[in-house]
Design a protein around this motif. Sequence first.
Motif, short mmCIF file in Angstrom:
data_model
loop_
_atom_site.label_atom_id
_atom_site.label_comp_id
_atom_site.label_asym_id
_atom_site.label_seq_id
_atom_site.Cartn_x
_atom_site.Cartn_y
_atom_site.Cartn_z
N ALA A 125 -4.43 5.73 8.88
CA ALA A 125 -4.23 6.84 7.87
C ALA A 125 -4.33 6.48 6.40
O ALA A 125 -5.06 7.28 5.64
CB ALA A 125 -2.77 7.72 8.19
N TYR A 126 -3.90 5.45 5.97
CA TYR A 126 -4.03 4.94 4.75
C TYR A 126 -5.58 4.61 4.56
O TYR A 126 -6.12 4.86 3.30
CB TYR A 126 -3.29 3.46 4.45
N SER B 160 -11.09 8.98 1.14
CA SER B 160 -10.98 10.23 0.75
C SER B 160 -10.79 10.48 -0.81
O SER B 160 -11.33 11.17 -1.46
CB SER B 160 -9.95 11.15 1.63
N ALA B 161 -9.99 9.50 -1.34
CA ALA B 161 -9.64 9.39 -2.59
C ALA B 161 -10.82 8.82 -3.79
O ALA B 161 -12.00 8.33 -3.20
CB ALA B 161 -8.63 8.45 -2.97
N LEU B 162 -10.63 9.19 -4.82
CA LEU B 162 -11.70 8.77 -5.64
C LEU B 162 -11.57 7.41 -5.97
O LEU B 162 -10.60 6.86 -6.10
CB LEU B 162 -11.54 9.60 -7.25
N HIS C 92 -6.63 16.35 4.72
CA HIS C 92 -7.05 14.73 4.76
C HIS C 92 -5.83 14.13 5.58
O HIS C 92 -4.77 14.84 6.06
CB HIS C 92 -6.81 14.07 3.27
N ALA C 93 -5.76 13.01 5.69
CA ALA C 93 -4.82 12.05 6.68
C ALA C 93 -3.33 12.03 6.20
O ALA C 93 -2.69 11.49 6.86
CB ALA C 93 -5.54 10.63 6.90
N ARG D 298 0.87 -1.25 -0.07
CA ARG D 298 0.14 0.12 -0.08
C ARG D 298 0.77 1.26 -0.17
O ARG D 298 1.53 1.48 1.04
CB ARG D 298 -0.84 -0.09 1.09
N THR D 299 0.86 2.16 -1.08
CA THR D 299 1.60 3.16 -1.17
C THR D 299 0.80 4.43 -1.46
O THR D 299 0.09 4.60 -2.11
CB THR D 299 2.77 2.97 -2.32
N TYR D 300 1.37 5.45 -0.62
CA TYR D 300 0.74 6.97 -0.81
C TYR D 300 1.77 7.85 -1.39
O TYR D 300 2.71 7.89 -0.41
CB TYR D 300 -0.01 7.33 0.51
N GLN D 301 1.42 8.28 -2.40
CA GLN D 301 2.69 9.08 -2.97
C GLN D 301 1.89 10.61 -3.54
O GLN D 301 1.25 10.58 -4.48
CB GLN D 301 3.24 8.75 -3.99
N PRO D 302 2.07 11.80 -2.75
CA PRO D 302 1.31 12.95 -2.85
C PRO D 302 1.96 13.73 -4.16
O PRO D 302 1.29 14.43 -4.74
CB PRO D 302 1.14 13.68 -1.81
N HIS D 303 3.29 13.78 -4.34
CA HIS D 303 4.20 14.53 -5.15
C HIS D 303 4.58 13.95 -6.29
O HIS D 303 4.81 14.73 -7.20
CB HIS D 303 4.95 15.09 -4.01
#
Length: 284
Positions: A259-260, A266-268, A215-216, A113-118
């Motif tokens: 958080a994930y 929150s994501a689409l 968001h988280a 599971r990976t969260y990458q905002p930038h």
Amino acid sequence: MTETRPPSVRRRRLAILLGNLREAAGISPDAAAEHLGCHRSKISRLENAKLGVSLSELRDLLALYGVEDQSYVESLVQLAREARHRGWTRHLGAMNPSFVDEIDHEQTASYIRTYQPHVIAGLFQTSDYARAIYKANPEALDAKRADELVELRMQRQEVLHRDEPPRVSLIVGETALRNSIGGREVMKGQLEHLLSLSERQPVEIQALPFATGAHAGLTGAFVIYTFPTPAYTDVVCIEHLTGTLHLEIEEEVGAYTLAYDSLRSSALPARASRDLIHQVLHDL
């Protein structure tokens, strides 16, 4: 002979588990050494990952520590087998050990599971996109080194093409989708690649649009690795400028998991995320 290279992350994990099991059983290092017929220092070296444990020694120690769950015993035995190898990461030479460990997690996980905002996550990058990122490095990597790192990035992505690939969930920020890394043509190829991957199983891609607001994930990117063996707990990896921070304490991992899950809400949804990526492509 003393080993000169750092132990694999699996050996270190097994070492921690052996120490925890011995202490939970109330058995002293001296008693464990007497059971194996070895010097006390060997138990210390096993639990510090300075020495690998043989499969017969492992089974003897687990019996001594009162571990009766055979499925758990076998998972530890399998971990011990895998702990002897670093796989292809042994060829990475002078790479930061924390970075090598992250690759080891990536190659052995069953769920990522990976969260990458930038930026687009590494497992989803095209070679041109990755090269543009490496060229922006303030250390001014020469062309040869940049090519080596791009090749490594592409090699890491082979995990997605295995017969039994890990399940992968990516939450990508709209900033990453619109940040023109490498220029128009590079981003066009990158976004098309992302769309192609979004149609494959078991890959799930969700976009986090600007309109989400607070968001988280405002503290930054992170990855959660889950492994197929119960002997190996989830690990959170957070990359920083000089290496990778690895979190394994249950409370810390739990906070990032929470958080994930919040970010996923929150994501689409997947279909709407593809629509947003198509829109960004149209806007290029």
